[in-house]
Design a protein around this motif. Structure first.
Motif, PDB file in Angstrom:
ATOM      1  N   ARG A   1      -7.481  -5.391  -2.359  1.00  0.00           N
ATOM      2  CA  ARG A   1      -7.720  -3.824  -2.065  1.00  0.00           C
ATOM      3  C   ARG A   1      -7.194  -3.016  -3.358  1.00  0.00           C
ATOM      4  O   ARG A   1      -7.663  -2.007  -4.052  1.00  0.00           O
TER       5      ARG A   1
ATOM      6  N   ASP B   1      -5.386  -0.332   7.365  1.00  0.00           N
ATOM      7  CA  ASP B   1      -6.757  -0.846   7.079  1.00  0.00           C
ATOM      8  C   ASP B   1      -6.628  -2.332   6.321  1.00  0.00           C
ATOM      9  O   ASP B   1      -7.121  -3.282   6.993  1.00  0.00           O
TER      10      ASP B   1
ATOM     11  N   ASP C   1      -3.610   3.085   4.726  1.00  0.00           N
ATOM     12  CA  ASP C   1      -3.966   1.790   3.611  1.00  0.00           C
ATOM     13  C   ASP C   1      -3.477   0.758   4.398  1.00  0.00           C
ATOM     14  O   ASP C   1      -4.126  -0.436   4.498  1.00  0.00           O
TER      15      ASP C   1
ATOM     16  N   MET D   1       0.813  -1.311  -0.028  1.00  0.00           N
ATOM     17  CA  MET D   1       0.070  -0.121   0.067  1.00  0.00           C
ATOM     18  C   MET D   1       0.820   1.318  -0.115  1.00  0.00           C
ATOM     19  O   MET D   1       1.984   1.294   0.269  1.00  0.00           O
TER      20      MET D   1
ATOM     21  N   GLN E   1      -9.034  -0.868  -5.946  1.00  0.00           N
ATOM     22  CA  GLN E   1      -8.589   0.738  -6.311  1.00  0.00           C
ATOM     23  C   GLN E   1      -8.231   0.884  -7.583  1.00  0.00           C
ATOM     24  O   GLN E   1      -8.061   2.066  -8.093  1.00  0.00           O
TER      25      GLN E   1
END
Length: 195
Positions: free
Chosen positions: A77, A40, A37, A32, A81
């Protein structure tokens, strides 16, 4: 401990994951772009591990299983994105890394050496981020997180031979990229090719 957690002692879960918090966070951070991020991803990985604890079969180490969940969450993720953003960060001395003086009388850091180390860290971070993902993953797990070849293979669901080949290729790519840059920082110093 896992059996106790599954039997209802859920308060033990934090004790189970505590030794792996840094590794999970660092692996998430390697994928990330920023701390938020990465936090998370790490939090979601811990939640998924908790929800799926009953499916843990102990065929691999718990840490390997947890890293696999973290890798899958980070990839998922990034796909959501719509971009692949990667920044590999190694813990720096300023952020709590261990530093020990070479000699007792040498308590003060030489500014030029500190600057040189900082430059080398930045060059290394940049070089690692430019590695293709399949090589970067193996390099981070083996040489940064210090997982064994077998644990790395299990975490990435690839063969041991593939881990060895990818690690060798990652190191060769880093050596080719880093050697000229490191020599430009300090031409008199003998550099370890890919560190």
């Amino acid at each position: 401990m896992i059996a106790s957690i599954l039997d209802g002692s859920t308060e033990l879960y934090h004790e189970l994951i505590r030794p792996y918090e840094r590794s999970v966070y660092m692996m998430a951070l390697s994928f990330m772009k920023n701390d938020a991020d990465a936090e998370d991803v790490a939090q979601e990985a811990f939640l998924k591990a908790y929800r799926n604890l009953a499916s843990f079969r102990a065929e691999a180490k718990f840490s390997t299983w947890l890293i696999s969940i973290t890798l899958n969450e980070a990839r998922s993720r990034l796909r959501r994105q719509g971009s692949i953003r990667v920044e590999s960060l190694d813990e720096t001395p300023e952020n709590g890394g261990h530093v020990s003086p070479a000699l007792l009388r040498d308590w003060h850091e030489v500014p030029s050496e500190a600057l040189e180390r900082k430059e080398v860290r930045e060059i290394l971070k940049t070089a690692v981020t430019t590695l293709p993902e399949i090589y970067r993953q193996v390099f981070l797990l083996r040489d940064v997180e210090e997982l064994s070849v077998k644990e790395t293979a299990e975490a990435l669901t690839i063969s041991i031979g593939t881990v060895k080949v990818r690690l060798h290729r990652a190191r060769m790519m880093l050596q080719k990229q880093l050697t000229p840059q490191l020599k430009s920082i300090n031409p008199k110093r003998r550099w370890i090719p890919w560190l």
